[in-house]
Design an enzyme around this catalytic site. Structure first.
Site, short mmCIF file in Angstrom:
data_model
loop_
_atom_site.label_atom_id
_atom_site.label_comp_id
_atom_site.label_asym_id
_atom_site.label_seq_id
_atom_site.Cartn_x
_atom_site.Cartn_y
_atom_site.Cartn_z
N ASP A 101 72.76 -34.21 -17.35
CA ASP A 101 72.62 -32.83 -17.81
C ASP A 101 71.23 -32.57 -18.36
O ASP A 101 70.87 -33.08 -19.43
CB ASP A 101 73.67 -32.53 -18.89
CG ASP A 101 73.61 -31.10 -19.40
OD1 ASP A 101 73.12 -30.22 -18.65
OD2 ASP A 101 74.02 -30.86 -20.54
N ASP A 318 67.65 -25.62 -14.15
CA ASP A 318 68.86 -26.29 -14.64
C ASP A 318 69.61 -26.92 -13.48
O ASP A 318 70.23 -26.23 -12.67
CB ASP A 318 69.76 -25.30 -15.36
CG ASP A 318 71.04 -25.95 -15.85
OD1 ASP A 318 70.96 -27.05 -16.43
OD2 ASP A 318 72.12 -25.37 -15.62
#
Length: 499
Positions: A101, A318
């Protein structure tokens, strides 16, 4: 706590130890990424958007709490996360599957005393629980520890009034969350310097989750924890950098083929075509200054203020987001330019409010090249597959839809997996910049490494990482099991025939 192996110079490549040492495998040179949702498993566009809304519920709130999506949600890494890998923690080392992440900072795993943690996973991976009492090198982190102080400054840590213990609580938009305490223990890894390789370990601080609530308790996409690759001091990349083990840089190359997966390196992937754009300073995420969009070389007429960065606006990179999202002021000009460029060759149509196209041939020969133009003169060139998604077929024609989505009423642009795939991405945190280049991520990559003489050399990370892949270890274990079973069977047969 054992010290680091002596004589290891600062290097540009560190690989987390993925292979199980008991089987005698060599160390890989990078984290092999597995994909929870292979691209061959076609998913409806509405479902992909819903997953992204769930994910954005966490990090968009930190932009000032002004973002309002039509569907309320939270960042649920077990449901939307596409890439996961394995790490070894403690002494003796214990294996944990963790979600990669780039939108958070902290490495945390479920602990033995966890309340509400999943006991099984729909990803068909074994779930483990970290037990500080079973590791000879584990120690609790107190409030007075410097690592805790750094975490407090970045809102990644707090101090318990009971026991002077460094703790954390991550709360999500729908009430889901996780809380626990920080532990210091060994992370096992493999270093590459020039042509030599070494096994090593380093003491890092990571979260020990003792409570999970809401959607985090669901087992369908459960992993052991989260491996945060954010910019703050509590991230593993920052901790290893501060110890002189790696420079403050990591890279990834995400495969866009049906199998998915890819490679993530704690170091710098090198390629002649990589271009860089500076990170926007003082932002909690990986923000870049997007200046304009070009279609077939023509800059679209979009007010530059649409891409301006503030606490509630800007362009975020992202890797955990599935699709890509354009600020409202840029979306309509973008879609109109694409449609105008192909109107003579395809049949435009709307599907559930999304612009789609009925196509009887390859998209590559019909659809235009799109360029996202960033500060520093760096452009990200997108092929049709980087901004389109094939949804279904009508007769002999395929239905391709715009993969970029509109964030209604907001000035946020998010570049997710749709755009990032089939590209090398380098996150140079020391230089405060991000670089990229189009690349076939099914191929091996070259990684920069610094030798003891200070000379920069290159190693091929892709070939070394093959032996440590999750699939390879699984099948090797299966083959080993079959061999053992066969030997036992032959032994029994021999006994019954000759004794």
């Amino acid at each position: 706590m054992p010290a680091l192996a002596a004589g290891i110079p600062a290097v540009a490549l560190v690989a987390i130890f993925l292979a199980h040492s008991a089987l005698g495998y060599g160390f890989p040179a990078a984290l092999t990424l597995e994909r929870a949702f292979p691209l061959s498993h076609r998913v409806e566009l509405d479902e992909l958007k819903a997953r992204d809304r769930v994910r954005h519920g966490r990090f968009l709130q930190s932009l000032g709490g002004v973002v309002d999506f039509p569907v309320e949600g939270t960042y649920d890494p077990f449901r939307v996360g596409l890439y996961f890998t394995r790490v070894l923690l403690g002494s003796p080392p214990k294996e944990f599957y963790v979600q990669i992440d780039t939108g958070s900072d902290v490495l945390w795993v479920s602990c033995s005393s966890c309340n509400g943690c999943p006991q099984s996973s729909g990803l068909r991976i074994p779930l483990n629980f970290f037990d500080p009492g079973s590791s000879t090198t584990a120690r609790l982190i107190s409030c007075s520890d410097q690592k805790c102080s750094l975490g407090v400054q970045s809102s990644d840590a707090g101090c318990s009034s009971q026991g002077n213990q460094c703790i954390y609580t991550f709360q999500y938009g729908d009430g889901s969350g996780t809380s626990g305490y920080y532990v210091s223990d060994l992370l096992s890894f493999y270093t590459v310097t020039g042509s030599s390789t070494s096994n090593s370990s380093a003491s890092i601080a990571f979260g020990c989750s003792i409570s999970q609530t809401g959607d985090l308790t669901k087992s369908d996409r459960a992993v052991d924890g989260i491996f945060g690759f954010g910019q703050q001091d509590m991230s593993v990349i920052s901790q290893l950098s501060s110890q002189g083990i790696t420079p403050k840089v990591f890279s990834h190359c995400l495969k866009g083929d049906a199998g998915g997966g890819g490679v993530l390196v704690l170091g710098e992937i090198v390629h002649d075509d990589i271009v860089y754009s500076p990170l926007v300073p003082s932002q909690p995420h990986y923000n870049l200054n997007l200046q304009s969009i070009s279609v077939n070389g023509k800059v679209l007429s979009i007010d530059s203020e649409v891409f301006a960065t503030s606490t509630s606006r800007g362009t975020i990179v992202d890797s955990g987001t599935t699709l890509a999202y354009l600020a409202e002021g840029a979306y309509d000009p973008f879609v109109s330019a694409i449609t105008e460029a192909v109107s003579q060759s395809v049949h435009p149509m709307l599907s559930k409010g999304t612009q789609c196209y009925l196509i009887t041939s390859s998209v590559d020969g019909i659809f235009p090249t799109v360029s996202l133009n960033f500060a520093g003169g760096a452009s990200m060139n997108l092929k049709p597959e980087d901004y389109l998604l094939q949804q279904n077929s009508i007769g002999d024609a395929a239905v391709w839809c715009i993969g970029f989505q509109k964030i209604q009423g907001q000035g946020i642009t998010i570049l997710g997996d749709l755009v990032l795939k089939d590209k090398i991405f380098v996150y140079d945190l020391a230089g405060q910049r991000i670089g990229w280049a189009n690349y076939d991520c099914s191929m091996s990559v070259n990684v920069s490494t610094t030798t003891s003489t200070g000379k920069s050399e290159f190693v091929n990370a892709g070939q070394l990482s093959e032996s440590g892949s999750i699939r390879t270890v699984f099948y090797d274990k299966l083959i080993l099991s079959c061999i053992v079973t066969l030997l036992i069977h032959l032994s029994v047969l021999y006994t019954s025939l000759f004794l």
